[in-house]
Design a protein around this motif. Structure first.
Motif, mmCIF file in Angstrom:
data_model
loop_
_atom_site.group_PDB
_atom_site.id
_atom_site.type_symbol
_atom_site.label_atom_id
_atom_site.label_comp_id
_atom_site.label_asym_id
_atom_site.label_seq_id
_atom_site.Cartn_x
_atom_site.Cartn_y
_atom_site.Cartn_z
ATOM 1 N N TRP A 130 -1.064 20.239 -61.833
ATOM 2 C CA TRP A 130 -0.277 20.432 -63.049
ATOM 3 C C TRP A 130 1.162 20.828 -62.709
ATOM 4 O O TRP A 130 2.119 20.289 -63.270
ATOM 5 C CB TRP A 130 -0.918 21.501 -63.945
ATOM 6 N N LEU A 131 1.325 21.785 -61.770
ATOM 7 C CA LEU A 131 2.656 22.255 -61.400
ATOM 8 C C LEU A 131 3.484 21.128 -60.789
ATOM 9 O O LEU A 131 4.667 20.981 -61.109
ATOM 10 C CB LEU A 131 2.566 23.435 -60.413
ATOM 11 N N THR A 132 2.874 20.331 -59.951
ATOM 12 C CA THR A 132 3.592 19.209 -59.339
ATOM 13 C C THR A 132 4.073 18.240 -60.422
ATOM 14 O O THR A 132 5.209 17.758 -60.373
ATOM 15 C CB THR A 132 2.703 18.493 -58.311
ATOM 16 N N GLY A 133 3.243 17.974 -61.411
ATOM 17 C CA GLY A 133 3.642 17.114 -62.522
ATOM 18 C C GLY A 133 4.781 17.712 -63.329
ATOM 19 O O GLY A 133 5.728 17.007 -63.718
ATOM 20 N N TRP A 134 4.708 19.007 -63.578
ATOM 21 C CA TRP A 134 5.766 19.700 -64.319
ATOM 22 C C TRP A 134 7.094 19.584 -63.568
ATOM 23 O O TRP A 134 8.131 19.264 -64.160
ATOM 24 C CB TRP A 134 5.369 21.160 -64.523
#
Length: 162
Positions: free
Chosen positions: A17-21
């Motif tokens: 999720w963080l990488t996508g954000w």
């Protein structure tokens, strides 16, 4: 079987999720992956991981700081490269020296982070431009006594960081 640490659980549950954000913020998957790792390294480096009720809010806060530092490093690098482009060719440092100078500038920027802008400017005018107290005072439109206080404050920051 060993139990997972809070950071391992946080990483496992929220890394994707963080990488996508970060990818949405940066537009670059490689930079997003690097900054996601930097975010988790920062969390691992902390004295203790707080109990998290909202892990994504926590990760967003830490990632925003990492992202801010990333942009600051880019700005510093761009300013350095602009300065190099204006130098006569015979004075341009080698690639190795450039890397060392840029790394030193980034460390200095990080070291001085948190000091008031005028304190940083006085320090840089003194250390990089070699200006005297009187010249710095004239440049910043402050008294010589204030220049001395500013330089003392910056020097103490550097001394205690070492």
């Amino acid at each position: 079987m060993r139990s997972s640490t809070p950071v391992e659980i946080l990483y496992h549950d929220h890394h994707y999720w963080l990488t996508g954000w970060l990818r949405r913020k940066l537009g670059c998957p490689q930079s997003a992956a690097d900054l996601a790792q930097d975010t988790f390294i920062r969390i691992l480096s902390a004295r203790e991981t707080p109990a998290l009720l909202e892990p994504r809010a926590f990760l967003t806060t830490v990632a925003k700081r990492v992202l801010y530092n990333h942009y600051r490093r880019q700005d510093l690098e761009r300013a350095y490269l602009d300065t190099l482009a204006q130098m006569p060719e015979q004075f341009v440092p080698s690639e190795e020296d450039r890397a060392i100078i840029l790394q030193t500038l980034m460390e200095l920027d990080q070291l001085l982070d948190g000091l008031p802008i005028q304190v940083k400017r006085a320090f840089l005018l003194s250390q990089l431009d070699g200006l005297t107290y009187a010249q710095i005072a004239a440049e910043l439109r402050i008294s010589i006594a204030t220049v001395k206080r500013h330089l003392h404050k910056a020097a103490m920051r550097c001394y205690f960081a070492l």
